[in-house]
Design a protein around this motif. Structure first.
Motif, short mmCIF file in Angstrom:
data_model
loop_
_atom_site.label_atom_id
_atom_site.label_comp_id
_atom_site.label_asym_id
_atom_site.label_seq_id
_atom_site.Cartn_x
_atom_site.Cartn_y
_atom_site.Cartn_z
N VAL A 1 -5.44 24.31 8.32
CA VAL A 1 -5.82 24.68 9.69
C VAL A 1 -5.03 25.88 10.23
CG1 VAL A 1 -5.80 23.86 12.10
CG2 VAL A 1 -6.85 22.46 10.31
N PRO A 2 -3.70 25.89 10.18
CA PRO A 2 -2.99 27.05 10.73
C PRO A 2 -3.35 28.37 10.04
CG PRO A 2 -1.44 25.26 10.29
CD PRO A 2 -2.77 24.86 9.71
N LEU A 3 -3.52 28.30 8.74
CA LEU A 3 -3.90 29.49 7.98
C LEU A 3 -5.29 29.99 8.39
CD1 LEU A 3 -2.04 29.23 4.89
CD2 LEU A 3 -3.89 30.87 4.77
N LEU A 4 -6.21 29.06 8.56
CA LEU A 4 -7.58 29.44 8.93
C LEU A 4 -7.64 29.96 10.37
CD1 LEU A 4 -9.44 26.57 7.10
CD2 LEU A 4 -9.60 29.01 6.58
N TYR A 5 -6.82 29.39 11.25
CA TYR A 5 -6.75 29.93 12.61
C TYR A 5 -6.28 31.38 12.56
CZ TYR A 5 -7.77 26.07 15.79
OH TYR A 5 -8.41 25.10 16.51
N LYS A 6 -5.25 31.62 11.77
CA LYS A 6 -4.71 32.98 11.66
C LYS A 6 -5.76 33.93 11.08
CE LYS A 6 -0.77 35.49 9.82
NZ LYS A 6 0.49 35.42 9.09
N THR A 7 -6.44 33.49 10.04
CA THR A 7 -7.47 34.32 9.40
C THR A 7 -8.61 34.62 10.37
OG1 THR A 7 -6.95 33.35 7.26
CG2 THR A 7 -9.06 34.47 7.45
N SER A 8 -9.07 33.61 11.09
CA SER A 8 -10.19 33.84 12.00
C SER A 8 -9.77 34.66 13.22
CB SER A 8 -10.84 32.52 12.43
OG SER A 8 -9.94 31.71 13.12
N TYR A 9 -8.48 34.60 13.59
CA TYR A 9 -7.97 35.43 14.68
C TYR A 9 -7.86 36.89 14.24
CZ TYR A 9 -4.81 37.39 18.16
OH TYR A 9 -4.25 38.19 19.13
N ASP B 1 -9.53 38.37 11.84
CA ASP B 1 -10.86 38.93 11.58
C ASP B 1 -11.88 38.08 12.33
OD1 ASP B 1 -13.22 40.00 10.69
OD2 ASP B 1 -12.90 39.52 8.58
N GLU B 2 -12.13 38.45 13.58
CA GLU B 2 -13.00 37.66 14.44
C GLU B 2 -14.43 37.58 13.92
OE1 GLU B 2 -12.71 38.84 18.51
OE2 GLU B 2 -10.54 38.51 18.56
N THR B 3 -14.79 38.48 13.01
CA THR B 3 -16.15 38.46 12.47
C THR B 3 -16.27 37.58 11.22
OG1 THR B 3 -15.77 40.42 11.10
CG2 THR B 3 -16.63 40.78 13.34
N SER B 4 -15.16 37.01 10.78
CA SER B 4 -15.17 36.20 9.56
C SER B 4 -15.81 34.83 9.81
CB SER B 4 -13.76 36.02 9.01
OG SER B 4 -13.81 35.16 7.87
N ILE B 5 -17.09 34.77 9.53
CA ILE B 5 -17.83 33.52 9.71
C ILE B 5 -17.35 32.48 8.71
CG2 ILE B 5 -20.12 32.47 9.47
CD1 ILE B 5 -21.23 35.01 10.79
N LEU C 1 -12.56 26.53 9.00
CA LEU C 1 -11.69 25.97 10.03
C LEU C 1 -12.37 24.80 10.73
CD1 LEU C 1 -9.21 25.97 11.87
CD2 LEU C 1 -10.31 27.78 13.21
N ALA C 2 -13.61 24.98 11.10
CA ALA C 2 -14.35 23.92 11.78
C ALA C 2 -14.52 22.70 10.88
CB ALA C 2 -15.70 24.44 12.25
N PHE C 3 -14.78 22.94 9.59
CA PHE C 3 -14.93 21.82 8.67
C PHE C 3 -13.63 21.04 8.55
CE2 PHE C 3 -15.03 19.74 4.52
CZ PHE C 3 -16.19 18.99 4.67
N CYS C 4 -12.52 21.74 8.47
CA CYS C 4 -11.21 21.06 8.42
C CYS C 4 -11.01 20.23 9.69
CB CYS C 4 -10.07 22.07 8.27
SG CYS C 4 -9.96 22.81 6.63
N GLN C 5 -11.34 20.81 10.83
CA GLN C 5 -11.20 20.07 12.09
C GLN C 5 -12.08 18.82 12.08
OE1 GLN C 5 -8.93 20.48 14.14
NE2 GLN C 5 -8.42 22.63 14.37
N LEU C 6 -13.29 18.95 11.56
CA LEU C 6 -14.20 17.80 11.47
C LEU C 6 -13.60 16.72 10.60
CD1 LEU C 6 -16.96 16.48 11.99
CD2 LEU C 6 -17.81 17.72 9.98
#
Length: 135
Positions: free
Chosen positions: A10-18, A20-24, A30-35
């Motif tokens: 989760v922390p790594l994916l938050y950083k990655t998505s922050y 690169d905001e376009t990284s779908i 990240l959302a799957f991990c949260q789920l």
């Protein structure tokens, strides 16, 4: 992936998505991990963001449906799965949906969700069964 791996991702994916905001892909992961960690509201918010970026993404629709399925919102889940199926049908790529459902069933076993429920849902989505028949 085991639960502790979702937590550490989760922390790594938050950083990655922050960064690169376009990284779908990062947002989907990240959302799957949260789920999988039981944070359905966080997962729902992230998937809604992904769908705003790309409303025709069958992957995002499928993943957003997963959140509803896990949360017990079967009507909404079914409608989103059907939407994803229709997009794939137009592209002639419906076989990939079967793989997505198989992968989903494997993952949801960790949440004690019976894989047969996922299989029944897949059959209903593909055949276009009335959603009330599966509820």
């Amino acid at each position: 992936m085991k639960m502790h791996q979702y937590e550490s991702a989760v922390p790594l994916l938050y950083k990655t998505s922050y960064m690169d905001e376009t990284s779908i892909e990062a947002k989907n992961n990240l959302a799957f991990c949260q789920l999988m960690l039981g944070n359905t509201e966080k997962a729902k918010d992230i998937y809604q963001t992904v769908l705003e970026q790309n409303p025709q993404s069958n992957e995002a629709l499928f993943n957003f449906a997963n959140v509803h399925f896990v949360a017990g919102n079967l009507t909404e889940a079914y409608q989103l799965y059907r939407q994803a199926y229709q997009i794939l049908s137009q592209k002639g790529e419906t076989k990939s949906l079967k793989k997505q459902f198989v992968d989903l069933a494997k993952a949801l076993k960790q949440l004690d969700i019976n894989p047969k429920r996922v299989e029944m849902l897949y059959d209903a989505v593909v055949t276009g069964a009335n959603e009330m028949e599966i509820l």
